[in-house]
Every structure is written in structure tokens, then in C-alpha cells.
Write a protein that holds these residues in place. Structure first.
Motif, PDB file in Angstrom:
ATOM      1  N   VAL A   1      19.000 109.043  44.436  1.00  0.00           N
ATOM      2  CA  VAL A   1      17.649 109.139  43.891  1.00  0.00           C
ATOM      3  C   VAL A   1      17.314 110.614  43.688  1.00  0.00           C
ATOM      4  O   VAL A   1      18.057 111.501  44.123  1.00  0.00           O
ATOM      5  N   THR A   2      16.191 110.869  43.035  1.00  0.00           N
ATOM      6  CA  THR A   2      15.765 112.233  42.744  1.00  0.00           C
ATOM      7  C   THR A   2      14.358 112.473  43.280  1.00  0.00           C
ATOM      8  O   THR A   2      13.458 111.655  43.046  1.00  0.00           O
ATOM      9  N   LEU A   3      14.164 113.585  43.979  1.00  0.00           N
ATOM     10  CA  LEU A   3      12.856 113.943  44.511  1.00  0.00           C
ATOM     11  C   LEU A   3      12.018 114.646  43.451  1.00  0.00           C
ATOM     12  O   LEU A   3      12.508 115.008  42.387  1.00  0.00           O
ATOM     13  N   PHE A   4      10.748 114.870  43.756  1.00  0.00           N
ATOM     14  CA  PHE A   4       9.818 115.400  42.757  1.00  0.00           C
ATOM     15  C   PHE A   4      10.232 116.770  42.213  1.00  0.00           C
ATOM     16  O   PHE A   4       9.913 117.123  41.079  1.00  0.00           O
ATOM     17  N   ASP A   5      10.970 117.550  43.038  1.00  0.00           N
ATOM     18  CA  ASP A   5      11.360 118.896  42.625  1.00  0.00           C
ATOM     19  C   ASP A   5      12.725 118.932  41.944  1.00  0.00           C
ATOM     20  O   ASP A   5      13.281 120.005  41.693  1.00  0.00           O
ATOM     21  N   GLY A   6      13.274 117.751  41.641  1.00  0.00           N
ATOM     22  CA  GLY A   6      14.569 117.677  40.988  1.00  0.00           C
ATOM     23  C   GLY A   6      15.744 117.628  41.929  1.00  0.00           C
ATOM     24  O   GLY A   6      16.895 117.483  41.495  1.00  0.00           O
TER      25      GLY A   6
ATOM     26  N   PRO B   1      18.464 116.124  44.269  1.00  0.00           N
ATOM     27  CA  PRO B   1      19.053 114.799  44.488  1.00  0.00           C
ATOM     28  C   PRO B   1      19.036 114.441  45.976  1.00  0.00           C
ATOM     29  O   PRO B   1      19.044 115.328  46.840  1.00  0.00           O
ATOM     30  N   ALA B   2      19.006 113.158  46.252  1.00  0.00           N
ATOM     31  CA  ALA B   2      19.000 112.697  47.647  1.00  0.00           C
ATOM     32  C   ALA B   2      19.738 111.383  47.745  1.00  0.00           C
ATOM     33  O   ALA B   2      19.822 110.615  46.782  1.00  0.00           O
ATOM     34  N   TRP B   3      20.294 111.133  48.913  1.00  0.00           N
ATOM     35  CA  TRP B   3      20.909 109.843  49.208  1.00  0.00           C
ATOM     36  C   TRP B   3      19.848 108.931  49.823  1.00  0.00           C
ATOM     37  O   TRP B   3      19.174 109.307  50.773  1.00  0.00           O
ATOM     38  N   LEU B   4      19.721 107.733  49.275  1.00  0.00           N
ATOM     39  CA  LEU B   4      18.839 106.728  49.847  1.00  0.00           C
ATOM     40  C   LEU B   4      19.704 105.685  50.546  1.00  0.00           C
ATOM     41  O   LEU B   4      20.511 105.010  49.909  1.00  0.00           O
ATOM     42  N   ILE B   5      19.551 105.563  51.844  1.00  0.00           N
ATOM     43  CA  ILE B   5      20.325 104.606  52.639  1.00  0.00           C
ATOM     44  C   ILE B   5      19.598 103.274  52.622  1.00  0.00           C
ATOM     45  O   ILE B   5      18.431 103.183  53.029  1.00  0.00           O
TER      46      ILE B   5
ATOM     47  N   VAL C   1      28.610 111.890  52.394  1.00  0.00           N
ATOM     48  CA  VAL C   1      27.344 112.620  52.371  1.00  0.00           C
ATOM     49  C   VAL C   1      27.658 114.010  52.899  1.00  0.00           C
ATOM     50  O   VAL C   1      28.096 114.172  54.031  1.00  0.00           O
ATOM     51  N   LYS C   2      27.461 115.024  52.078  1.00  0.00           N
ATOM     52  CA  LYS C   2      27.902 116.365  52.424  1.00  0.00           C
ATOM     53  C   LYS C   2      26.844 117.144  53.208  1.00  0.00           C
ATOM     54  O   LYS C   2      25.647 116.868  53.109  1.00  0.00           O
ATOM     55  N   ALA C   3      27.310 118.116  53.976  1.00  0.00           N
ATOM     56  CA  ALA C   3      26.410 118.979  54.731  1.00  0.00           C
ATOM     57  C   ALA C   3      25.387 119.607  53.788  1.00  0.00           C
ATOM     58  O   ALA C   3      25.733 120.107  52.722  1.00  0.00           O
ATOM     59  N   GLY C   4      24.117 119.557  54.180  1.00  0.00           N
ATOM     60  CA  GLY C   4      23.041 120.085  53.354  1.00  0.00           C
ATOM     61  C   GLY C   4      22.388 119.057  52.464  1.00  0.00           C
ATOM     62  O   GLY C   4      21.320 119.309  51.897  1.00  0.00           O
ATOM     63  N   ASP C   5      23.004 117.865  52.318  1.00  0.00           N
ATOM     64  CA  ASP C   5      22.428 116.831  51.469  1.00  0.00           C
ATOM     65  C   ASP C   5      21.141 116.273  52.069  1.00  0.00           C
ATOM     66  O   ASP C   5      21.011 116.125  53.295  1.00  0.00           O
TER      67      ASP C   5
END
Length: 404
Positions: free
Chosen positions: A42-47, A49-53, A308-312
């Protein structure tokens, strides 16, 4: 890794969070995310990217995994709501810190939220609920169930527990509402500052004139002995005061609404008082007032065959975990007799809600008594006219007009 390194336009992934259209059902887009994979992009408001579990088993494992961080103060901790974009490294006690600091803070508070103590306050909760319903019935329909009932129950309860004067409730309820519902960081900061100053003065007053609330215990046991400083006591009080009524207000209102929309299930409450705790657990699963939890990966983590990488950024979807068909039969069906004790409505792992025993007591007494005394309670407006909170807030109705 810098903040710039982990941002991109995110145009290939849908926006998150999203608003509900039905108060107790997931947003429509969630249907597409309930596939075989336990995570999606998914994508957050600031662009960013994020993983949604989305998987129940995977989410529980991750919430208990020390490789995921809750440290709000980290420079690249994900920001989901625009009003918190400029938090200036401020980390809230308990909810926005990692161990060992989190464990130290939680140990100080666990005795005050145990089952024994919560059971001891049930008679006063029952008396409070009865008084509120007396007032509602005396005024007669139509009534906004949020302001007349769902809000004052947890507000009065957390004030009594903490030792905060309930006479000030209009002020701190307004500050709390403005803080969690602010549209901008400036509005959130202004509400936070007012609430902080109020509690700063209250802690100082209690040092001079001790009482018998949880704040007084913290001051006597921790502040005076040097385990906590004045600012930490104030911040802990702020977190408990806001969290102690914001989520439970929504849970009571949304629970009542769900039952009104499933009148056949109200009979379970009315015919078997012993079933009330189970009904509450199913409501917590079905409604998922806290839609998601925010984390950041500190190391690479394998989830469902994906790294899922470090910093994600990692968002654990409480709503979709509680609707996972691998964990529940017919998960989209509200079944008041379902055994839903392994839901994640209170989270999971070290950050599992500290006040869950208080919330359960409030919900059991509030909803059990409400429908016992007003079994004909029903919505006074069509369901689609009930105003709802935005997807980035705790889920629930802003107002809930009811009649009987």
C-alpha cells in the motif's frame, strides 16, 4: 538509511488508510487484499510504500517479533496520518517506545490494570451506567448515544482510576478529540500543548496534595523515588487519559450499533447474562475499532515468502486479521455465540493494550445493561446517514441517534 531512500511515488499500490462506508464492515478496497498472500503493498499519504499484513497468524507472529519497532522517535518511523508528520522525534510512553524503556514503563502500571482491580471497580461502573441510562430514559428519544452514553462511561471510569477531576472532563475530552482528530500537525500540537499543560499542573498539585488515584500512586512510588521524572509522569498520564476513553467510546457506540443491526443477536444478551463476555469478544473481533498498528522493520524479515527489508514501513491490519477465513469460520458473519477470544482487537505482543481488562469491564456492563433496560433500542436514522470517523482514526460513529 535516510527518509529519502525509502520514499517513492507508490503509484502502483493503493492508498492507505481508507474510509469505511459501513460502520462495522472493512473498507471496500479491503476485499481485494484478502487473498492467499498474508501481506500486500500500500502507499501512505506522503508517497512512502508500506507492507500491509493481512494474515491472522502472520500478524500475531510479527506483533510479537522484536525485529519490528514501535519507536515513534526514529527518524524514518512511518507516518500514516499527516497531522503527525512533524512530531519532532517525540515518543509517547508505552505506545511509541521499544524495550527496554517500554518494559520499564509497563511494569510500573501493570498492577493498576490487573483483573482483580478491574473487578473491584465493576460495582461503581454498574452504578455509573445505571445513572446514565436513567437520564437517557427520563429525557426520552431521540438521543445521541455517543454523547449521552458511550462517551461518559469510559471518561468517568478513567478519571476515577487515574484520579483526574471529572469536573474537568469537557476540557480534556475536547483536547483529546482535537488531538486525535486534527487535520494538521499545527492543530494537533495546539491540542497536545493544552492537554500537557493541564496534566503538568495536575501532577504538581497532586505532589502537594496527594489523592488515591493511579497518578498519585505513580507520584508516590516512582516520581518521589526518582524512577520517573515529572515530564514522564505527565506523558504517561496523557497517554492513559486519551487512550483510556477514545477507543472505548468507539467500541461502546459501534458495539451498540452492530447489535441494533443484528436484533436477533440481542436475544443472546437478554436470555443468557453469562454469555455477555463472549458477545463482547465477538464485537471486538467483528468491529475492529483499531483498524491497524504501525511498525518499522529493524532487520530483514521473511513473511509469507516475501522479504520485508530493514527500514520498511509495516502496517499490521487488525481488521483483516480479525476477518481472516483461516482463523475464523464465516469471518464476515457476526455471531454472538462465537468463541473469538484469540482476536487481536487489543493488539498482540508486548504492546498489547494495557487497559484491556478495564475496556472489557466497561463494554460488558455498558452493553449488557443498555439492551436489558432498553431492548427496543434502534437507530433513529438510516444506517447510511450515521456520520463516521475517518479511516486514520479509531473507527466508530461521530454521532449515533437512537430511539426506542
Amino acid at each position: 538509511m535516510t527518509e529519502t531512500d525509502i520514499r517513492h511515488t507508490g503509484s502502483e499500490a493503493p492508498a492507505f488508510p481508507q474510509d469505511r462506508t459501513c460502520p462495522y464492515q472493512p473498507p471496500q478496497a479491503y476485499t481485494e487484499w484478502r487473498g492467499e498472500s498474508p501481506l500486500t503493498r500500500v502507499t501512505l499519504f506522503d508517497g512512502r510504500p508500506a507492507w500491509l499484513i493481512t494474515g491472522h497468524a502472520e500478524g500475531r507472529a510479527l506483533l510479537a517479533d522484536p525485529r519490528l519497532s514501535s519507536d515513534w522517535g526514529h527518524p524514518v518511523f512511518p507516518v500514516v496520518v499527516q497531522r503527525t508528520e512533524d512530531r519532532g522525534g517525540l515518543a509517547f510512553p508505552l505506545i511509541g517506545v521499544d524495550d527496554p524503556l517500554h518494559a520499564r514503563q509497563r511494569r510500573m502500571l501493570i498492577p493498576s490494570f490487573g483483573v482483580k482491580r478491574m473487578n473491584a471497580i465493576r460495582p461503581s461502573l454498574q452504578s455509573l451506567v445505571d445513572r446514565l441510562l436513567d437520564d437517557m430514559l427520563a429525557k426520552g428519544p431521540v438521543v445521541d448515544l455517543v454523547s449521552a452514553f458511550a462517551l461518559p462511561v469510559p471518561s468517568m471510569a478513567i478519571c476515577e482510576l487515574l484520579g483526574v477531576p471529572y469536573g474537568d472532563h469537557d476540557f480534556f475530552e475536547e483536547c483529546s478529540r482535537d488531538f486525535v482528530g486534527a487535520a494538521t500537525s499545527g492543530e494537533a500540537d495546539a491540542a497536545f500543548a493544552k492537554l500537557y499543560q493541564y496534566l503538568h499542573g495536575l501532577v504538581a498539585k497532586k505532589q502537594a496534595e496527594p489523592g488515591d488515584g493511579l497518578l498519585d500512586e505513580l507520584i508516590a512510588r516512582q516520581l518521589e523515588e526518582g524512577e520517573l521524572d515529572h515530564n514522564e509522569v505527565v506523558m504517561i498520564a496523557l497517554v492513559l487519559l486519551v487512550a483510556g476513553h477514545e477507543t472505548t467510546v468507539n467500541a461502546i457506540a459501534l458495539g451498540a450499533l452492530t447489535l441494533m443491526q443484528h436484533p436477533e443477536q440481542i436475544e443472546v444478551l437478554l436470555n443468557d447474562p453469562a454469555a455477555v463476555p463472549g458477545v463482547v469478544e465477538e464485537l471486538l473481533r467483528f468491529t475492529s475499532v483499531s483498524d491497524y498498528m504501525v511498525r518499522m522493520a529493524k532487520e530483514d524479515i521473511e513473511v509469507g515468502g516475501t522479504t520485508v527489508k530493514a527500514g520498511d514501513a509495516v502496517l499490521v491490519s487488525i481488521t483483516l486479521m480479525n476477518r481472516d477465513a483461516k482463523a475464523y469460520d464465516d469471518p464476515d458473519v457476526f455471531d454472538a455465540r462465537r468463541n473469538a477470544r484469540h482476536h487481536v482487537g487489543f493488539g498482540h505482543g508486548i504492546h498489547q493494550c494495557l487497559g484491556q481488562n478495564l475496556a472489557r469491564a466497561e463494554l460488558e456492563i455498558a452493553l449488557g445493561t443498555l439492551f436489558t433496560r432498553i431492548p427496543g433500542l434502534r437507530l433513529a436514522v438510516p444506517l447510511d446517514e450515521v456520520p463516521l470517523k475517518a479511516g486514520h482514526d479509531a473507527q466508530g460513529p461521530i454521532e449515533l441517534p437512537v430511539t426506542w
